[in-house]
Design an enzyme around this catalytic site. Structure first.
Site, PDB file in Angstrom:
ATOM      1  N   CYS A   1       0.826  -1.195   0.000  1.00 55.57           N
ATOM      2  CA  CYS A   1       0.000   0.000   0.000  1.00 55.57           C
ATOM      3  C   CYS A   1       0.867   1.255   0.000  1.00 55.57           C
ATOM      4  CB  CYS A   1      -1.004  -0.050   1.149  1.00 55.57           C
ATOM      5  SG  CYS A   1      -2.472   0.934   0.810  1.00 55.57           S
TER       6      CYS A   1
ATOM      7  N   HIS B   1      -3.738  -5.016   0.548  1.00 61.32           N
ATOM      8  CA  HIS B   1      -3.159  -5.559   1.784  1.00 61.32           C
ATOM      9  C   HIS B   1      -3.235  -7.086   1.791  1.00 61.32           C
ATOM     10  CE1 HIS B   1      -2.490  -1.812   3.957  1.00 61.32           C
ATOM     11  NE2 HIS B   1      -3.572  -1.366   3.350  1.00 61.32           N
TER      12      HIS B   1
ATOM     13  N   GLU C   1      -1.701  -9.080   3.547  1.00 58.02           N
ATOM     14  CA  GLU C   1      -1.573  -9.650   4.892  1.00 58.02           C
ATOM     15  C   GLU C   1      -2.936  -9.949   5.531  1.00 58.02           C
ATOM     16  OE1 GLU C   1      -1.073  -6.544   4.044  1.00 58.02           O
ATOM     17  OE2 GLU C   1      -1.366  -5.099   5.666  1.00 58.02           O
TER      18      GLU C   1
HETATM   19  N1  GLN Z   1      -1.959   6.612   2.936  1.00 63.85           N
HETATM   20  C1  GLN Z   1      -2.098   5.878   1.735  1.00 63.85           C
HETATM   21  C2  GLN Z   1      -3.456   6.065   1.102  1.00 63.85           C
HETATM   22  O1  GLN Z   1      -4.385   6.422   1.778  1.00 63.85           O
HETATM   23  C3  GLN Z   1      -1.807   4.408   1.952  1.00 63.85           C
HETATM   24  C4  GLN Z   1      -2.749   3.748   2.861  1.00 63.85           C
HETATM   25  C5  GLN Z   1      -2.259   2.433   3.366  1.00 63.85           C
HETATM   26  O2  GLN Z   1      -1.067   2.171   3.344  1.00 63.85           O
HETATM   27  N2  GLN Z   1      -3.155   1.592   3.840  1.00 63.85           N
HETATM   28  O3  GLN Z   1      -3.627   5.812  -0.062  1.00 63.85           O
END
Ligand code: GLN
Length: 543
Positions: A381, A515, A517
């Site tokens: 992410c 994600h 995970e």
């Molecule tokens: N801050 C970033 C976004 O909102 C990544 C978010 C995250 O890593 N879950 O896109």
């Protein structure tokens, strides 16, 4: 009709109620029963999505896009049953529902009160959206004695009455060891059970966390004082790995006691082979690797719960022990020499998700270090977004590259998403809208391009992974980056959203917008984590 197991906690918080419930569910599953797990959280936030990770730990996201408590992650990891929006509720959401109904006029004429309106809403939630489960485990967050959990306890008390022999109560307590006296103390457990009894709940099972074995005499005493059969007083000792908990509870007779509390005498014998194999792999690894995790919520490990477990699962898949070196990304911002010092012994580097500008430049440096030194890199992410910014700045020559999350970069190669499609529907967000529950959340399909690393790792063309972010890599930068050796290997089916970026000419360099995970399990390690740990093993042979 499902049978209900209500799980409460007493004496102190952090006893691992979520884990205990998940372990019990996995034992029932091992006997062939169908299980479902839910959690009722007594705080006022509508969901944990708006809370700081330092405050509440990780926010776990479900396929259907709910931002939930991290205990739901334990539930999924132990049972493999995907959680849903209907498996986690908070006081805030309950009140929101009731107040909406009040405004609509649903209760017209009545005074709306905690009992029965709030408690009814809690009961409805706890029993709604079920299929053909044999057992539903409902955990009540917090500790008995807290003011805010009272409506939940009253609701499950009522449910206990209504369900009769189809409901039991399991209470988790602590039996502390007083070193000066050389004794285990049962008094806190007695008090905690008294507190429960005073609100009309008689526990059927007591699960007693303890650092030392509880002698039979002490267990009998607890049983007697707490009005619980001695064989339903189960000791829960510390174990070497959380994946040993189901086996340990089984040895102590927990599943047996639970079935007998329901009057079930003819339950199938459990098949524990899955847990025996996992335990063996964790306890008898054939090697070790070091993985550096460069994050910004390092001080609270709960902030990276699923991530930590997924790395462990990658180790399970490869039969190695993974040593995680937690590094605060701001370290690299103060001093470049820290890079060699802290990352020099890493066999792989992982930059996890995160929010806000703090620490971002440190993550960008870590991505650069991994790319230039050919160390396996996994960006998740925010970690993918930082790798893309790094590539733009230092490989593609787009010097000012940044994300709109930093304020004003020129250009923003990562920007705010205002529109995307989910199935046939378009979801839109505006810049000044609410922050709660408005990210791109939940499972989305992703198309993997032929001939790429990720396609090989997954062995599939179309995958589904869970998202939680507000910003996206701008597809306009695909061409300039691909020209300098990057590959946009995973795209949304409409080709608009870059979901995975990799560097083909690198031992292992993958950034994912989702994600992974959140879907890894000890008995089904996520392919990206298995492959990443394998790459770390290969790297360890080189250094
Ligand atoms: N801050 C970033 C976004 O909102 C990544 C978010 C995250 O890593 N879950 O896109």
């Amino acid at each position: 009709m499902a049978r209900f197991i209500f799980v409460t906690g007493g004496v102190v918080s952090s006893l691992g109620k979520g884990l205990a419930g998940a372990a019990l569910a996995s034992l029932l599953q091992a006997r062939g029963y169908k299980v479902r797990m839910r959690k009722l959280d007594p705080y006022i936030n509508v969901d944990p999505g708006t809370m700081n990770p330092f405050e509440h730990g990780e926010c776990y996201v479900t396929d259907d896009g709910a931002e939930t408590d991290l205990d739901l992650g334990h539930y999924e990891r132990f049972t493999g049953v995907p959680s849903k929006q209907s498996d986690n509720v908070t006081t805030g959401r309950i009140y929101q529902t009731v107040i909406r109904k009040e405004r609509r006029g649903d209760y017209l004429g009545a005074t709306v009160q905690v009992i029965p309106h709030i408690t009814n809403a809690i009961k409805e939630f706890a029993t709604a959206d079920l299929e053909d489960e044999d057992f539903v485990l409902v955990e009540i967050g917090g500790t008995v004695g807290d003011i805010e959990s009272l409506p939940f306890l009253e609701a499950i008390r009522q449910l206990g009455n209504e369900l009769g022999k189809d409901a039991i109560f399991m209470h988790l307590t602590l039996v502390p060891y007083i070193a000066a006296a050389g004794e285990l103390k049962t008094k806190p457990t007695q008090h905690s059970v008294k507190e429960l009894q005073s609100i009309g709940i008689q526990p059927d099972i007591l699960l007693c966390r303890s650092e030392h074995p509880i002698p039979a005499g002490q267990r009998a005493k607890i049983g007697q004082f707490c009005n619980v059969p001695e064989k339903a007083v189960i000791q829960a000792l510390d174990v070497r790995t959380i994946y040993e908990v189901p086996l340990s509870y089984h040895d102590e007779g927990l599943d047996e006691a639970v079935l007998s509390a329901f009057g079930i005498e003819d339950a199938p014998k459990p098949d524990l082979s899955r847990w025996l194999d996992i335990r063996d792999r964790v306890i008898n690894p054939e090697g070790e690797v070091n993985i550096a995790v460069v994050g910004k919520y390092i001080a609270l490990q709960d902030a990276y719960k699923s991530l930590t477990e997924s790395i462990v699962h990658g180790g399970i898949a490869n039969r190695v022990k993974v040593n995680i070196n937690w590094i605060e990304s701001e370290e690299f911002e103060k001093d470049d020499s820290k890079l060699n010092e802290l990352l020099g012994s890493a066999h792989a580097i992982l930059v996890p998700g995160g929010f806000g500008e703090r620490g971002a430049e440190g993550k960008i440096k870590a991505a650069r270090y991994a790319r230039e030194n050919r160390i396996p890199y996994f960006g998740i992410c925010y970690g993918m977004q930082m790798a893309v910014i790094e590539g733009c700045r230092h490989v593609a020559g787009i010097e000012g590259a940044g994300t709109s999350e930093f304020g004003s970069s020129d250009p923003n190669v990562v920007g705010l998403m205002t529109e995307w499609t989910r199935g046939n529907e378009t979801e839109t967000r505006s810049e000044d809208g609410d922050l709660g529950g408005t990210m791109r959340l939940g499972a989305y399909p992703c198309h993997l391009l032929e001939g790429t690393k990720v396609r090989e790792v997954y062995g599939e063309e179309l995958i589904q992974e869970r998202h939680r972010h507000r910003y996206e890599v701008n597809v306009e930068y695909r061409a300039p980056l691909e020209e300098v050796g990057y590959k946009f290997s995973g795209m949304s089916p409409d080709g608009e959203l870059p979901e995975i970026v990799e560097i083909p000419d690198h031992p292992w360099f993958i950034g994912v917008q989702f994600h992974p995970e959140l879907k890894s399990k000890p008995f089904d390690p996520h392919p990206l984590f298995s492959s990443f740990v394998k790459a770390a093993m290969e790297q360890s042979r080189l250094v």
